[in-house]
Design an enzyme around this catalytic site. Structure first.
Site, short mmCIF file in Angstrom:
data_model
loop_
_atom_site.label_atom_id
_atom_site.label_comp_id
_atom_site.label_asym_id
_atom_site.label_seq_id
_atom_site.Cartn_x
_atom_site.Cartn_y
_atom_site.Cartn_z
N ASN A 110 -32.89 -23.68 6.47
CA ASN A 110 -32.88 -22.19 6.37
C ASN A 110 -32.25 -21.44 7.65
O ASN A 110 -31.63 -20.56 7.55
CB ASN A 110 -34.02 -21.71 6.11
CG ASN A 110 -34.47 -22.23 4.69
OD1 ASN A 110 -33.81 -22.94 4.05
ND2 ASN A 110 -35.87 -21.85 4.45
N THR A 155 2.15 15.16 -0.07
CA THR A 155 0.78 15.20 -0.53
C THR A 155 1.04 15.21 -2.22
O THR A 155 2.10 15.83 -2.76
CB THR A 155 0.26 16.51 -0.27
OG1 THR A 155 0.95 17.88 -0.86
CG2 THR A 155 0.00 16.62 1.40
N HIS A 156 0.09 14.77 -2.91
CA HIS A 156 0.15 14.82 -4.34
C HIS A 156 1.43 13.91 -4.70
O HIS A 156 1.60 14.24 -5.93
CB HIS A 156 -0.08 16.00 -4.96
CG HIS A 156 -0.90 16.79 -4.51
ND1 HIS A 156 -2.41 17.05 -5.12
CD2 HIS A 156 -1.11 17.86 -3.37
CE1 HIS A 156 -3.10 17.94 -4.68
NE2 HIS A 156 -2.38 18.31 -3.45
N SER A 277 14.28 -12.18 -10.26
CA SER A 277 13.53 -12.39 -11.74
C SER A 277 14.10 -13.52 -12.43
O SER A 277 15.46 -13.68 -12.35
CB SER A 277 14.05 -11.04 -12.33
OG SER A 277 13.62 -11.40 -13.79
N LYS A 283 17.25 -8.10 -10.19
CA LYS A 283 16.15 -7.85 -9.63
C LYS A 283 15.85 -8.36 -8.01
O LYS A 283 16.14 -9.50 -7.98
CB LYS A 283 15.05 -8.29 -10.44
CG LYS A 283 14.89 -7.37 -11.85
CD LYS A 283 14.50 -6.01 -11.57
CE LYS A 283 12.96 -5.88 -11.23
NZ LYS A 283 12.06 -6.08 -12.26
N GLU A 290 2.92 -6.52 -3.23
CA GLU A 290 2.22 -6.60 -4.48
C GLU A 290 1.25 -7.46 -4.37
O GLU A 290 0.05 -7.07 -4.78
CB GLU A 290 3.13 -7.05 -5.76
CG GLU A 290 4.11 -5.80 -6.03
CD GLU A 290 5.29 -6.34 -7.25
OE1 GLU A 290 5.26 -5.54 -8.12
OE2 GLU A 290 5.81 -7.45 -6.97
N1 ARG Z 1 -27.71 -25.48 1.26
C1 ARG Z 1 -28.29 -24.26 1.62
C2 ARG Z 1 -27.41 -23.20 1.78
O1 ARG Z 1 -26.37 -23.18 1.85
C3 ARG Z 1 -29.30 -24.61 2.67
C4 ARG Z 1 -30.35 -25.28 2.49
C5 ARG Z 1 -31.64 -24.70 2.48
N2 ARG Z 1 -32.23 -25.08 1.13
C6 ARG Z 1 -33.58 -25.14 1.20
N3 ARG Z 1 -33.86 -25.49 -0.14
N4 ARG Z 1 -34.34 -24.51 1.65
O2 ARG Z 1 -28.09 -21.95 1.64
#
Ligand code: ARG
Length: 462
Positions: A110, A155-156, A277, A283, A290
């Site tokens: 995490n 403008t506009h 085109s 064209k 775009e």
């Molecule tokens: N693969 C996860 C992500 O990209 C990160 C892992 C965390 N996973 C977890 N089960 N705590 O966020």
């Protein structure tokens, strides 16, 4: 299938679940940041005595070899492992054995994922800023060639007053300067280390987060471990900044498309930046602007996607957050491509000065100049506006312009008008007269170009 959490489970995950759950197909892009983070983490663990010197050296050199193996194509990733973090850890264990299993002390995927994204963004924000500087420099160079190129300002989308092409381009230089500065501001909040937040609660191990921050070039460490792993504000901020860049690019593109149309004929795209085109031989289509205009919608989508993903998400990490990476990568990649293609296209533009000037002669763009002339004669502006409006009405009835209506008619409206009126309201004089700071007069624009050239130098990125 190999899972990091295997011991608590008696069955392997269903294959469909595994594929659904996996982020490897897209987070493999983060491998170098993951390794960079792991090396710093190992060094910190070593310095703290949590790993021995031999263990640290073995992990660090193992990770360096893995980086090299990936870069040279010797190693590839294994889809059996859920994400890039797991892959790198497995590769390390394969390479150096049991010691590799110690790397995950005092960290979690995490905080690792938050770290990797921050490292990635730190690099990419700088890349985008470099491209913005190239765009601004290109605009400044083009501006220098066109400080006297008179064109209608609108403008506009109605002809309003004469300006210069340099002045119009200068508006975009200002927008891109703000974009650059916004990314500087975003960078400050990206530049905070989440590592050490661990899963969500911090760690009992005696880690030194400031050391890790220092090794990785972060200015600060996040001060709440739950926030550290669940914060994606910086992704939203980056995508907001990118969306604004795309908004500016799309406004510019829209103008280029209009100016290149048969109706305006102010510019012509070089053949190398236009397409034809398959059915209409005559064209010449402005596909590039775009597409840039179209891609703005895509980047806004990336922003909205992450905003909605995070809405109402409880603390701390939730798997929903895995959905942060694809929109971020897409936004970064799209903006980079658009910024990179713009300078070449601008430099190859053919500017039809004559058509721009012709357009200024019709549409009473100097009606305000007539009013300003009257103000110089002591007439209150509101009254001057009325007189000029009457003159425009007369001209419309007679089918002439304010430049060729006889002096007698001017005098009918206001006795004090002399024959210097014609010179005063000529487009060249009109443009030159707007010499207030930020105005369209060549001298005012040149001074801003000078200021902005200095700004570019002061903001150069190595
Ligand atoms: N693969 C996860 C992500 O990209 C990160 C892992 C965390 N996973 C977890 N089960 N705590 O966020």
């Amino acid at each position: 299938m190999h899972q990091l959490w295997g011991s608590r489970f008696s069955k392997a995950p269903d294959e469909m679940l595994h594929n659904f759950n996996s982020s490897l197909p897209f987070d493999c892009k983060l491998y170098e940041y993951d390794i960079e983070g792991s090396i710093a983490h190992a060094k910190m663990l070593g310095a703290q005595g949590i790993l021995t010197n031999e263990e640290t050296d073995s992990i660090v050199s193992g990770l360096q070899e893995i980086l090299n193996d990936i870069n040279t194509g010797k190693t590839s990733f294994n889809l059996e492992f859920e994400d890039i973090h797991t892959n790198i850890e497995k590769l390390l264990i394969e390479k150096i054995g049991e010691t590799g299993k110690k790397l995950h002390t005092a960290r979690s995927r995490n905080d690792q994922v938050a770290l990797d994204i921050r490292l990635y963004l730190k690099k990419e924000l700088k890349n985008i800023q470099k491209s913005i500087l190239v765009v601004i420099s290109t605009l400044l160079n083009l501006q220098k060639q066109h400080t006297e190129t008179i064109m209608p300002g609108y403008t506009h989308l109605q002809r309003a007053q004469a300006v210069t092409f340099a002045h119009h381009l200068g508006a975009y230089a200002e927008m891109f300067k703000r974009d650059f500065e916004r990314l500087n501001d975003c960078y400050k909040r990206v530049n905070v280390l989440p590592l050490g937040s661990c899963a969500l609660a911090g760690t009992p191990h005696k880690i030194d987060r400031l050391k890790t921050a220092n090794l990785l070039g972060f200015d600060a460490v996040c001060l709440n471990s739950m926030d550290g792993v669940s914060d994606r504000d910086f992704v939203i901020e980056a995508l907001s900044g990118l969306s604004l860049i795309m908004m500016h690019l799309s406004r510019f593109s829209e103008e280029l498309i209009l100016w290149a149309s048969f109706e305006f004929k102010f510019i012509e795209f070089d053949d190398s930046y236009a397409t034809g085109s398959s059915i209409m031989p005559q064209k010449k289509n402005p596909d590039i602007p775009e597409l840039i205009r179209g891609k703005a919608g895509r980047v806004y989508g990336d922003l909205v996607s992450i905003l909605v993903t995070l809405k109402s998400l409880p603390l701390a990490y939730n798997k929903d957050m895995q959905e942060d990476k694809e929109p971020l990568f897409d936004g970064i990649c799209t903006v980079r491509k658009c910024l990179e293609i713009l300078p070449g296209m601008l430099l190859s533009l053919k500017v039809n000065k004559d058509n721009m000037l012709k357009a200024v002669h019709n549409g009473f763009l100097n009606a305000t100049d007539v009013a300003d002339y009257l103000v110089d004669k002591g007439v209150p502006f509101r009254e001057a506006h009325r007189i000029s409006g009457n003159l425009v009405k007369c001209c419309e009835e007679k089918g002439c312009t304010l430049m060729d209506v006889p002096l007698s008619l001017y005098k009918q409206e206001f006795e004090g008008i002399e024959d210097d009126i014609y010179e005063k309201i000529a487009p060249e004089t009109s443009v030159k007269s707007k010499n207030s700071i930020g105005g369209c007069a060549p001298v005012a624009v040149k001074s801003v170009i000078y200021t902005n050239e200095k700004w570019v130098k002061d903001n150069e990125i190595n």
